[in-house]
Design a protein around this motif. Structure first.
Motif, short mmCIF file in Angstrom:
data_model
loop_
_atom_site.label_atom_id
_atom_site.label_comp_id
_atom_site.label_asym_id
_atom_site.label_seq_id
_atom_site.Cartn_x
_atom_site.Cartn_y
_atom_site.Cartn_z
N THR A 91 0.83 -1.20 0.00
CA THR A 91 0.00 0.00 0.00
C THR A 91 0.86 1.24 0.00
O THR A 91 1.97 1.25 0.56
N LEU A 93 -0.65 4.03 1.06
CA LEU A 93 -1.35 4.84 2.06
C LEU A 93 -0.65 4.74 3.42
O LEU A 93 -0.15 3.67 3.78
N LEU A 120 -0.86 12.91 -0.03
CA LEU A 120 -0.76 11.53 -0.50
C LEU A 120 -0.15 11.46 -1.89
O LEU A 120 -0.28 12.38 -2.69
N ALA A 124 -1.44 6.32 -3.94
CA ALA A 124 -2.30 6.29 -2.75
C ALA A 124 -3.67 6.89 -3.06
O ALA A 124 -4.70 6.36 -2.64
#
Length: 192
Positions: A91, A93, A120, A124
Motif C-alpha cells: 500500500t 497509504l 498523499l 495512494a
C-alpha cells in the motif's frame, strides 16, 4: 343467580386448597408479534479494497458477514493488506492512528485525514478513489436478494457485490493539514 353461585364455589375451592385470593398482578406489556426461532442467515457482503501488486492497482475482495458503511471500508483500506494479502499486496497509504472522517454527497466523497500527514502520492490517491468507487455500489445500496445456492464444495456461488451493478463515477476529495487533493475513479482498473 347461577353466576354468583359459581363464583362462590370457585372461591371456596381456592381457599380450600390454601391459595389466598389476590387482585390483578401487573407483569409488563402483553406479548405482541411473532418471533422467528432462529435468525436467517445472510449472504456475505464482498467489498474490494485496492492495493498495489507489483506497482499496479489490483482489487482485493474481502467478505464481511454484515453490511459495511463507506467509513468502515476506507478505514480498512488505511489499515493495509491482511497477512495473506501482504504476500502479493502493498500500500502507498499511511497507517493512521485514528480513522479518517468520511462524508459522501452526490458523486463526491470527502476524506478528512488526521493532522500532521503529508499529501498523499498518486498511487495512494488512486487506491482510495478506486476503493470508494467500488464501495459506493456495495450492499448498503442494494436491495435484498435471495440467498444463493451453495456449490458442492460448500462455497457461495454469489458474485461479488460490485459485479451485480455498475460502479458510480466517483471523485474523492482528501483534506489534510493545510492541503487538499482530488482524484477521479474514472481510470480505475476493472471499472467500466
Amino acid at each position: 343467580m347461577t353466576a354468583p353461585l359459581v363464583g362462590l364455589a370457585a372461591a371456596l375451592t381456592m381457599t380450600a386448597c390454601g391459595v389466598p385470593p389476590t387482585g390483578v398482578i401487573e407483569a409488563g406489556e402483553p406479548a405482541s408479534g411473532m418471533f422467528s426461532p432462529a435468525p436467517r442467515a445472510t449472504a456475505p457482503v464482498v467489498v474490494s479494497l485496492y492495493f498495489l501488486r507489483d506497482g499496479d492497482l489490483a482489487a482485493y475482495p474481502r467478505e464481511s458477514e454484515e453490511p459495511v458503511d463507506l467509513g468502515a471500508v476506507v478505514g480498512r483500506l488505511f489499515n493495509g493488506p491482511t497477512a495473506s494479502e501482504a504476500e502479493t499486496a502493498t500500500t502507498a497509504l499511511p497507517r493512521l492512528k485514528r480513522a479518517p472522517d468520511v462524508t459522501a454527497g452526490g458523486d463526491a466523497v470527502s476524506v478528512q485525514l488526521p493532522d500532521g500527514l503529508a499529501p498523499l502520492s498518486q498511487p495512494a490517491m488512486l487506491q482510495l478513489a478506486c476503493t470508494v468507487a467500488r464501495a459506493s455500489t456495495s450492499s448498503a445500496t442494494l436491495p435484498a436478494e435471495p440467498e444463493p445456492e451453495p456449490d458442492p464444495g460448500g462455497a457461495s456461488t454469489a458474485p461479488p457485490v460490485e459485479a451485480r451493478r455498475p460502479p458510480a463515477h466517483t471523485s474523492v476529495h482528501v483534506l489534510g493539514d493545510g492541503w487538499t487533493m482530488t482524484q477521479s475513479a474514472d481510470a480505475c482498473p476493472g471499472l467500466p
